[in-house]
Design a protein around this motif. Structure first.
Motif, PDB file in Angstrom:
ATOM      1  N   PHE B  88     -41.703 -64.482 -17.744  1.00 25.09           N
ATOM      2  CA  PHE B  88     -42.902 -63.666 -17.489  1.00 25.09           C
ATOM      3  C   PHE B  88     -42.961 -62.491 -18.451  1.00 25.09           C
ATOM      4  CE2 PHE B  88     -46.318 -61.914 -15.109  1.00 25.09           C
ATOM      5  CZ  PHE B  88     -46.126 -60.539 -15.067  1.00 25.09           C
ATOM      6  N   VAL B  92     -45.592 -61.504 -21.352  1.00 27.39           N
ATOM      7  CA  VAL B  92     -46.242 -60.188 -21.412  1.00 27.39           C
ATOM      8  C   VAL B  92     -46.023 -59.552 -22.777  1.00 27.39           C
ATOM      9  CG1 VAL B  92     -46.127 -57.842 -20.500  1.00 27.39           C
ATOM     10  CG2 VAL B  92     -46.204 -59.768 -18.937  1.00 27.39           C
ATOM     11  N   LEU B 262     -48.902 -68.010  -9.828  1.00 29.50           N
ATOM     12  CA  LEU B 262     -48.501 -66.685 -10.276  1.00 29.50           C
ATOM     13  C   LEU B 262     -48.825 -66.475 -11.746  1.00 29.50           C
ATOM     14  CD1 LEU B 262     -45.133 -66.403  -8.389  1.00 29.50           C
ATOM     15  CD2 LEU B 262     -47.132 -64.982  -8.052  1.00 29.50           C
ATOM     16  N   ILE B 265     -52.559 -65.477 -12.043  1.00 26.72           N
ATOM     17  CA  ILE B 265     -53.032 -64.163 -11.572  1.00 26.72           C
ATOM     18  C   ILE B 265     -53.324 -63.167 -12.701  1.00 26.72           C
ATOM     19  CG2 ILE B 265     -52.374 -62.142 -10.237  1.00 26.72           C
ATOM     20  CD1 ILE B 265     -51.104 -64.026  -8.202  1.00 26.72           C
ATOM     21  N   PRO B 266     -52.430 -62.968 -13.644  1.00 28.95           N
ATOM     22  CA  PRO B 266     -52.757 -61.993 -14.712  1.00 28.95           C
ATOM     23  C   PRO B 266     -54.007 -62.379 -15.490  1.00 28.95           C
ATOM     24  CG  PRO B 266     -50.445 -62.561 -14.798  1.00 28.95           C
ATOM     25  CD  PRO B 266     -51.080 -63.503 -13.847  1.00 28.95           C
ATOM     26  N   LEU B 269     -56.938 -61.536 -13.451  1.00 31.39           N
ATOM     27  CA  LEU B 269     -57.178 -60.089 -13.431  1.00 31.39           C
ATOM     28  C   LEU B 269     -57.834 -59.616 -14.726  1.00 31.39           C
ATOM     29  CD1 LEU B 269     -53.884 -58.829 -11.788  1.00 31.39           C
ATOM     30  CD2 LEU B 269     -56.172 -58.699 -10.836  1.00 31.39           C
ATOM     31  N   LEU B 272     -61.391 -60.820 -14.824  1.00 33.63           N
ATOM     32  CA  LEU B 272     -62.230 -60.029 -13.942  1.00 33.63           C
ATOM     33  C   LEU B 272     -62.515 -58.655 -14.555  1.00 33.63           C
ATOM     34  CD1 LEU B 272     -60.812 -60.853 -10.396  1.00 33.63           C
ATOM     35  CD2 LEU B 272     -63.043 -61.442 -11.339  1.00 33.63           C
ATOM     36  N   GLY B 273     -61.471 -58.103 -15.158  1.00 30.11           N
ATOM     37  CA  GLY B 273     -61.655 -56.785 -15.760  1.00 30.11           C
ATOM     38  C   GLY B 273     -62.581 -56.817 -16.970  1.00 30.11           C
TER      39      GLY B 273
END
Lengths: 558, 289
Positions: B88, B92, B262, B265-266, B269, B272-273
């Motif tokens: 993860f 990132v 999982l 999800i990022p 997000l 959506l942002g």
């Protein structure tokens, strides 16, 4: 619908929350992993020598035992020693009742006497039997001779009579053939009869002719002629009959006298012949009987070994008697022949002695030995001739340099080691009978004279070193799964987390091991492998492990 | 007449709604499937997915609700597997670095293409478009050799650097930068602003939707990168999250679902942002001067 900044804010908040959560979970997961992953210590296989230390606990016992035996069935009056007591040469062990001893002596001598008498009886019986037999034989022989003589006589007589009868018969037959003058005398009667007959016959015939010449009618008239004829015929017949009768009579008389004579003679002959045969048979029968009697008389009597048997018994009883007598001479007291310690008393005051040893003693004069039981496993490392060390439990000191004299399976104290009191360094007998299947064996070490007393507890220590093994691991590293030994080898692996260690199970065979080290055979692990020695939790094959901190810390990557 | 027209309008609306809903459902069904699956225990999953994954024939009969819902899979992924988190943070790192690099590299490039003229501009731009259209597999081998020569193989830079110099964001931002009215720039120039000032103040601010939409698209692309890491990264500790479970077997199905969710999800997000920027950007591009 939210305005842009607000929405943006909420999204940012959500994102940062998510990232925080992930961060937290990162730590949590690592913490969890560190708890579950076993911490291990490692080591490489080393070249070492495996030392086998054997420690055995045992006792010092006497090297030799002796037994004191007395005659059985004697009453013990008093016992002067007890088990474990040390006695010197000549010390009285126990005393026997003198009265009973005398009785025993008497009984034995009487028995001997009885046997002797029995022997005498037996021999006399034997001689008489012999005599009887000789007599019987002689008599039988006499009977035979008598029978033969009498028989012969009878036979001869009968033969003579037979010969006479034979002669008479022959003479008679000869007379019969040569004819007879006696028949002339009867002719006159015969002639008269004959003449009478002829006359009557002629008369009849004449009448007959007369009758025949008549015709039938005339035959009926001439009745008295018929009657005359009839009577004439009758007379003729009668005369003929008389003549025939007379003839017959004469003939039969002649025949009777002949046949009578013949019969008589024949009868006599037959009688004589029968008598002769009987005489023969009688003679033979008598001879046979006498012969059989003689043969019977010759058959000997069966053997009778009573005498020898009795003599043997007598010998034994004599020996017993001698022993009893010797005891009596000692006054009924039995004393020790050697210096020793009483091990076992098989006596009771007031009881009877038995066939077995009355007193068993440890013979101190022959030295002592150390005996210890050893298990099959430890026995593998010991062999006869190994130098061992003995230490007494009471701290009396060490005895070094003694060697094992035997390792055997029978019970303590009875091994036949023949080397007496061993001096330091000597090797003992080669009796190494390790019985397979026995659980414990006994190790015997002969002690030098005067070293330890009987009954001392001592410890035997021995260490044997094996050859150098190139692959030795600590015993902790060895695990077992259903008879297969295995170790765990550390294996580096590149995973997502970086370089981690894994435990790899490797099956091995153990060449030799003691309580600390195990020597492995080639083929399982190699020298470069790192073996897991200990772990703080159970390690499974293929599981991840980490090294304990003292060895450099966990090597997991980020 | 209006009523009929209204009714027609309503009907049309409903029909459109229905079609869109159906299409949307079809698209969303895999996600729904993921969510349900991640809440199922292993036994149930085996039963449900058996026909597919174990090779015995039959059809999958996936229920709408798990019979025995459980959070076991999530616990397994979040608490018990450190590898997940290593990957993860790799993802990132990689994505963040790429986006930063792209911002630093592509934005000026796009601005330059949009606002200035220089020799060979057309050719260069055509080249850029060409490069944009080439799939990764074509340049994979040459890229491997170059990286090996440089010595960057088996490091994260092998993934980051080629992506940073990707031409796609240039193209997108170019569209947005082109849409900025010349008049504003001219007036700024007249007012005495330097090129850098113009770029920083006007370009970035006015082209923000474009930049952000390029970033969002870029994030979505680079968060799900599979081929580059697989090819250029041998060390498993450098792998991104997209490579967490390359092979999904029957035993790992639950974990795979949870991990996938999982991973989603990022991206969700971010999307959506950045959604309104995307919309804005598209709208802005449509408006031509």
């Amino acid at each position: 619908m939210k305005s842009l900044p607000e929405k943006r804010r909420s999204i940012m908040a959500a994102t940062s929350l998510f990232l925080c959560m992930m961060l937290v979970c990162t730590f949590v997961s690592r913490a969890a992993a560190s708890v579950t992953v076993p911490k291990v210590t490692k080591s490489k296989p080393l070249t070492k020598v495996i030392e086998h230390r054997v420690q055995l606990d045992g006792n010092v016992v006497q090297n030799r035992e002796c037994a004191v035996i007395v005659e059985p069935d004697l009453t013990v009056e008093s016992v002067y020693v007890s088990e474990g007591q040390q006695v010197e040469v000549g010390d009285v062990l126990f005393a026997l009742d003198l009265q009973k001893l005398d009785e025993a002596i008497l009984k034995t001598s009487q028995e001997i006497e009885k046997l002797r008498l029995a022997n005498e009886d037996a021999s006399s019986q034997q001689s008489i039997t012999d005599q009887k037999q000789a007599a019987a034989l002689a008599r039988a022989q006499e009977d035979y001779d008598t029978a033969t003589a009498a028989g012969n006589q009878t036979v001869d007589d009968a033969a003579q009579a037979l010969a006479r009868a034979q002669e008479q018969l022959d003479a008679f037959y000869n007379d019969a053939e040569n004819g007879s003058g006696e028949t002339e005398r009867e002719d006159t009667v015969r002639e008269a009869l004959q003449a009478d007959l002829d006359q009557k016959k002629a008369q009849a015939e004449a009448l007959q002719a007369q009758w025949d010449s008549l015709s039938a009618d005339e035959k009926a008239e001439q009745q008295d002629l018929e009657n005359e004829l009839e009577s004439a015929k009758a007379d003729a017949d009668a005369a003929e009959q008389a003549f025939n009768q007379y003839e017959q009579q004469q003939t039969s008389q002649k025949n009777v006298s002949d046949s009578e004579k013949e019969t008589v003679l024949i009868e006599e002959y037959e009688t004589r012949e029968k008598a002769y045969q009987d005489a023969l048979n009688a003679r033979d029968a008598n001879q046979t009987t006498a012969n059989r009697a003689a043969q019977d008389a010759k058959i000997g009597t069966p053997t009778d070994s009573t005498v020898q048997t009795n003599e043997m018994d007598m010998k034994l009883k004599q020996l017993s008697l001698d022993r009893l007598q010797a005891l009596k001479d000692q006054g009924g007291k039995v004393s020790a022949q050697v210096k020793g310690v009483v091990i076992k008393l098989n006596l009771q005051t007031g009881g009877l002695t038995t066939q077995t040893a009355a007193v068993t003693m440890a013979d101190l004069s022959s030295g002592t030995k150390f005996v210890a039981p050893v298990s099959q496993e430890d026995a593998k490392y010991l062999s006869v001739g190994d130098t061992v060390e003995l230490t007494t439990a009471s701290g009396g000191g060490k005895i070094t340099g003694v060697t094992i004299s035997s390792i055997s399976t029978d019970s303590a104290g009875s091994t036949a080691s023949s080397s007496g009191a061993g001096t330091a360094g000597s090797s003992g007998s080669l009796e190494n009978a390790g019985g397979a299947g026995q659980e414990t064996q006994n190790v015997t070490v002969l002690l030098p004279q005067g070293e330890l007393t009987v009954g001392t507890h001592a410890k035997l220590t021995f260490s044997r070193q094996s050859e150098r093994y190139p692959l030795c691991v600590p015993m902790q590293a060895l695990h077992m799964d259903q008879k297969q030994y295995y170790v765990f080898v550390l294996q580096k692996e590149d995973t997502v987390l970086g370089t981690v260690y894994r435990a790899r199970r490797v099956d091995v065979t153990v060449a030799e091991k003691n309580t600390e080290l195990a020597a492995l055979e080639e083929g399982g692990v190699v020298e470069a492998d790192e073996i897991i020695v200990s772990a703080d939790r159970e390690v499974e094959g293929g599981a991840a492990v980490r090294l304990t901190d003292s060895k450099g810390g966990a090597e997991t990557g980020k | 007449m209006t009523k009929k027209h209204n009714r027609q309008m309503h009907a049309k609306k409903y029909i459109i709604w229905a079609v869109l809903f159906a299409a949307g459902f079809l698209v969303c069904y895999p996600i729904f499937f993921l969510v349900i699956g991640s809440l199922m225990g292993q036994v149930e999953l085996k039963e449900v997915l058996g026909p597919v994954l174990s090779g015995n024939g039959g059809y999958v009969n996936f229920p709408f609700m798990p019979l025995f819902p459980t959070l076991r899979n999530y616990v397994g992924v979040l608490m018990d597997s450190p590898e997940f988190f290593v990957m993860f943070w790799n993802s990132v790192k990689t994505t963040g670095a790429i986006l930063l690099g792209q911002f630093l590299v592509s934005v000026p490039g796009a601005w330059g293409f949009a606002r200035y003229d220089f020799p060979f501009k057309r050719m260069l731009f055509t080249l850029y478009i060409l490069l944009m259209m080439m799939p990764f597999q074509v340049t994979m081998l040459s890229g491997y050799l170059v990286l090996d020569n440089i010595g960057l193989l088996d490091t994260l830079w092998a993934v980051i650097l080629p992506a940073v110099f990707s031409t796609f964001p240039v193209f997108i931002m170019y569209q947005f930068f082109v849409g900025i009215p010349k008049a504003i720039i001219e007036s700024a120039r007249i007012d005495g602003a330097g090129e850098l000032q113009i770029f920083l103040i006007f370009g970035l601010r006015l082209g923000a939707p474009g930049i952000l939409s390029a970033m969002v698209l870029g994030f979505l692309e680079y968060w799900n990168l599979i081929e580059q890491p697989l090819t250029y990264l041998k060390d498993q500790s450098l792998w991104p999250l997209s490579l967490y479970l390359p092979n999904i077997s029957l035993e790992q199905a639950g974990t795979a679902f949870a991990a996938s969710l999982l991973t989603l999800i990022p991206a969700l997000l971010v999307f959506l942002g950045g959604q309104e920027y995307l919309e804005q950007g598209i709208m802005a591009a449509a408006v031509k001067e």
